[in-house]
Design an enzyme around this catalytic site. Sequence first.
Site, PDB file in Angstrom:
ATOM      1  N   SER A 133      72.732  27.451  49.574  1.00 47.19           N
ATOM      2  CA  SER A 133      71.682  26.439  49.745  1.00 47.19           C
ATOM      3  C   SER A 133      71.117  26.010  48.405  1.00 47.19           C
ATOM      4  CB  SER A 133      70.549  27.031  50.594  1.00 47.19           C
ATOM      5  OG  SER A 133      69.395  26.224  50.529  1.00 47.19           O
ATOM      6  N   TYR A 157      64.151  33.954  52.586  1.00 44.34           N
ATOM      7  CA  TYR A 157      65.386  33.240  52.978  1.00 44.34           C
ATOM      8  C   TYR A 157      66.169  32.857  51.719  1.00 44.34           C
ATOM      9  CZ  TYR A 157      68.357  29.260  53.784  1.00 44.34           C
ATOM     10  OH  TYR A 157      69.417  28.396  53.760  1.00 44.34           O
ATOM     11  N   LYS A 161      70.046  34.128  49.958  1.00 42.33           N
ATOM     12  CA  LYS A 161      71.144  33.302  49.459  1.00 42.33           C
ATOM     13  C   LYS A 161      71.466  33.662  48.010  1.00 42.33           C
ATOM     14  CE  LYS A 161      71.737  30.778  53.188  1.00 42.33           C
ATOM     15  NZ  LYS A 161      72.947  30.902  54.026  1.00 42.33           N
TER      16      LYS A 161
END
Length: 348
Positions: A133, A157, A161
């Site tokens: 992302s 989050y 990643k």
Amino acid sequence: MPDAAYGVRMRVLVSGGAGFIGSHTVIQLIAAGHDVLIVDNFANAKPTVIGRLESIIGGHLQVHAFDLRDADQTERLFAHERIDAVIHFAGHKAVGQSIKQPLAYYENNLGSTFVLVAAMARHGVSKLVFSSSATVYGANATVPMKEDFPTSATNPYGWTKVMIEQILCDVAVAQPSWRIALMRYFNPVGAHASGTIGEDPSGVPNNLLPYICQVAVGRLEKLRIFGDDYDTPDGTPLRDYIHVEDLAAGHVAALARLTSTDRAVSTWNLGTGTGTSVFNMLHAFERAVGRELPYEVVGRRTGDIAASYADPGRANAELGWTATRTIDDMCVDAWRWQSQNPNGYPDA
Ligand code: WQD
């Protein structure tokens, strides 16, 4: 059997293949001549998407409904099925939820990756495309964002990643035959032109376009615009919205590139290279719907940054891939899906 459009035909395991980006990628993998197996725990997807996908492809899809954190079921899948490559979408992805439930995010996103990658290593599967992302560029990156920028995060989050990218880089050192692609998405929006598959978030949407879609079908009262006092042309933040079909095509191209590159780990931005403001996205959607939509400007959302958009030059050059669909295409396609499916996918 025809070779895949990009060269070698492969049997591709798509984790999270019932999800928004995963389902659109499944369609394009099959159109490119690959075989696809889906593994999904359906924690964030409805099983009815599978029937929609089978109608689009005109055939049967092999679906394995279990959680990748289940090492026994994952081992059985790799032991019984020939798998040439994996595209790994599965994972939790809500920024706000990750702040409230950090352990759940680390356990799920990292744990499922550990099990998946270990099974790949045991069974000689050495091609992996990972759904990363743009959030890994952190809060202080300049624009346009380039793949060699340092990575960081401002929420659990995003850290999952960043951590998984690092883990995969270390795996590539230990497994020299592996070829890994880290795909950094910006803001995926839109839907398949049939209007039968699309983005179907559970609960009240966090992201802009699904929220606008639900305002347009009357499920939500009005759009709240989180601040119009940013240092941008109209005061609202800029984002690199990319059509989910362009995003899916980028994955098919990256998978093909892994069969020919001698680079162990490749990182590619998947974006248009253009920042679009919230007001401009709202007005584009109003053009698609044919009427004005209610909104109210409220305070800023914590953690939002003024501008985030890609330099897609490396993907353009190395993958022969370019995002082609416009903001209006994204809104027309998203509206077709939402207007045909006001409540998203049926439960059964
Ligand atoms: C876009 C713009 C909001 C909702 C997130 C994740 C990122 C990636 C994509 C996974 C911002 C504004 C939004 C609303 C609004 N996901 N907005 N009212 O925050 O750029 O990125 O989704 O990889 O990791 O961080 O996307 O759609 O939430 O917001 O005004 O109701 O729309 O302030 O400027 P974002 P978004």
